[in-house]
Design an enzyme around this catalytic site. Structure first.
Site, PDB file in Angstrom:
ATOM      1  N   GLU A 168     -54.741-169.904 -32.075  1.00 44.75           N
ATOM      2  CA  GLU A 168     -54.642-168.751 -31.179  1.00 44.75           C
ATOM      3  C   GLU A 168     -56.009-168.451 -30.569  1.00 44.75           C
ATOM      4  OE1 GLU A 168     -52.227-164.594 -31.185  1.00 44.75           O
ATOM      5  OE2 GLU A 168     -53.347-165.047 -33.015  1.00 44.75           O
ATOM      6  N   GLU A 210     -45.234-159.325 -37.507  1.00 43.81           N
ATOM      7  CA  GLU A 210     -45.380-159.867 -36.156  1.00 43.81           C
ATOM      8  C   GLU A 210     -46.813-160.359 -36.024  1.00 43.81           C
ATOM      9  OE1 GLU A 210     -43.809-157.036 -33.257  1.00 43.81           O
ATOM     10  OE2 GLU A 210     -42.694-156.090 -34.904  1.00 43.81           O
ATOM     11  N   CYS A 269     -49.900-160.450 -27.434  1.00 42.33           N
ATOM     12  CA  CYS A 269     -49.177-161.186 -28.481  1.00 42.33           C
ATOM     13  C   CYS A 269     -48.434-162.366 -27.890  1.00 42.33           C
ATOM     14  CB  CYS A 269     -48.187-160.256 -29.185  1.00 42.33           C
ATOM     15  SG  CYS A 269     -48.931-158.796 -29.928  1.00 42.33           S
ATOM     16  N   LYS A 284     -50.807-146.286 -39.613  1.00 41.48           N
ATOM     17  CA  LYS A 284     -52.229-146.604 -39.755  1.00 41.48           C
ATOM     18  C   LYS A 284     -52.588-147.475 -38.568  1.00 41.48           C
ATOM     19  CE  LYS A 284     -55.423-149.704 -42.080  1.00 41.48           C
ATOM     20  NZ  LYS A 284     -55.879-150.201 -40.769  1.00 41.48           N
TER      21      LYS A 284
END
Length: 461
Positions: free
Chosen positions: A362, A229, A263, A155
């Site tokens: 972040e 992750e 990331c 997905k």
């Protein structure tokens, strides 16, 4: 009829849309993948490996379609040619180690006993892939999962709606059987319902911390394996003996490439006081050379962020930091394409500290903060002052010093004199709110299989 739409950051218009699958249709597709798994796993390992590599090769043949599609979907400039280098490197490496990674661990082979541990595929692996590196992040799990004998359901993020569809098309055209690798268009509710109903034996999710929490909640009580992750706030530390130019070049690229949507992008940098002024000056000059613009223009080196709401978060973090005393050093007039929406100029901030959200949360955009430090101990405290732990980048000519500091950093990967790179021979993993599990390397194969013990006592005359 509910539709999933990809709103292109290039022009703010709908680039692609697909109908959301019903729970019934999705469940039936997963059931077919489960049925196909047994015969797929019975094929020789080398046959599975070669079919995966043929799928990779077939996708490479689609380069003229794939590269502009990525630009339209998430904004990366066509100048960089897509993700084929890392995509191929990772696929080829896991293919090269598959036989060794999956071979039995022999404990005893005598006239009395055979004792061994074999690796057995989980069954159906569900890959929920992100938009920032839509091919490379997905292949980290897809390639070894298929090689190990699992079937895979993917997905993809709505922002990169066409990627899963294209990957499956390439693999099926290359000879991977129908139902062995399947793409589904799902909303969050259906995704959670499929997970909660124990449809999957292993789930790999790459995305936000909150997304990871929702996956854990959905999987609660199913005992499905999870690889998560999640977020990052990766630090760089430039020591007094660092190669200054190399540090600037690598860390600034790590902070701003792909509009900072990496990331393991560098989001905060700590520089020894003896190099601080020179590092800052060179960093501002480096970042100022970007050409921000339409990613379909071959001259563009920095495209829009994937969505204007992502750019809004970056602007808000910068504004908050400046209000608290930070100083923004990059002149926005150098980037006339900055439209207040998805197109965002890169930025370097100084006079920052950890009271600012910009240095704690972040950012995931082309902006980085730089702080002056006086010692390894101070730098270590600051690097560990984070709820995330994916990578840390150390800059020194002394490997022993880097290793010593690295052992005390709460992180998944320690780099010395490089950053923002995923080595397929090393496990890609994190700690704290970056998540759990690991992909690639021998350990990636182990995470995508389960151990099965054989204790065979031989009948003696």
């Amino acid at each position: 009829m509910t539709m999933i739409q990809c709103i292109s950051p290039v022009n703010g218009e709908v680039y692609a849309e697909r109908e959301v699958m019903s729970l019934e249709a999705a469940s039936a597709a997963v059931a077919r993948a489960r049925k196909a798994q047994k015969s797929w796993a019975k094929r020789p390992l080398e046959e599975r490996v070669q079919l995966v590599l043929k799928g990779v090769a077939r996708l490479n043949e689609m380069v003229d379609e794939v590269v502009p599609e990525i630009a339209w979907q998430m904004g990366r400039p066509i100048k960089y040619g897509g993700e084929f280098r890392g995509f191929n490197e990772r696929s080829n490496y896991v293919a090269s180690i598959a036989a060794d990674a999956l071979k039995p661990l022999i404990i005893e082979e005598s006239d009395r006993f055979e004792r061994r541990i074999e690796r057995e595929p989980h069954g159906v692996v569900f890959v929920i892939a992100p938009w920032n590196y839509p091919y490379m992040t997905a292949i980290n799990t897809i390639a070894p999962a298929l090689m190990a004998g699992n079937t895979v359901v993917i997905k993809h993020a709505s922002q990169t709606l066409l990627v899963g569809e294209r990957m499956v098309r390439a693999f099926v055209e290359a000879g991977v059987p129908d139902d062995v690798f399947v793409n589904l268009f799902l909303d969050h509710q259906t995704t959670s319902a499929l997970i909660a109903a124990s449809n999957f034996n292993f789930i790999n999710f790459t995305g936000s911390v909150e997304g990871g929490r929702s996956i854990e909640r959905a999987a609660a009580g199913t005992f499905s394996g999870l690889g998560l992750e999640l977020g990052g706030k990766d630090p760089g530390y430039v020591m007094e003996d660092a190669d200054l130019d190399a540090a600037v070049d690598t860390l600034m690229d790590g902070a701003t490439f792909n509009s900072g949507q990496c990331c393991c992008g560098i989001e905060r940098i700590y520089v020894h006081e003896s190099l601080y002024d020179a590092f800052v000056e060179k960093s501002v000059a480096w970042v100022s050379n970007y050409k921000l613009g339409n990613p379909l223009d071959a001259e563009t080196t920095l495209g829009p962020m994937a969505n204007k709401r992502f750019a809004k978060v970056v602007r808000e973090q910068i504004a908050d930091a400046v209000a608290k005393g930070a100083k923004a050093l990059v002149d926005p007039k150098l980037f006339p394409a900055d439209d207040g929406g998805a197109y965002l100029a890169p930025q370097v901030l100084v006079n920052v500290d950890h009271s600012m959200e910009f240095m704690r949360e972040e950012t995931f955009g082309p902006a980085v903060g730089i702080m002056k430090v006086t010692s390894d101990a101070e730098a270590l405290d600051l690097m560990n002052d984070s709820k995330y732990g994916l990578t840390a980048s150390l800059w020194t000519k002394d490997p022993e010093r880097a290793a010593r500091i690295g052992r005390d950093i709460e992180t998944g990967t320690v780099f010395m004199n490089r950053a923002d790179y995923l080595d397929p021979a090393l496990v890609w993993t994190g700690c704290k709110e970056t998540g759990r599990g690991g992909s690639l390397s021998v350990l990636g194969f182990h995470n995508l299989t389960r151990p099965k013990s054989y204790h065979l006592k031989k009948v003696t005359a």
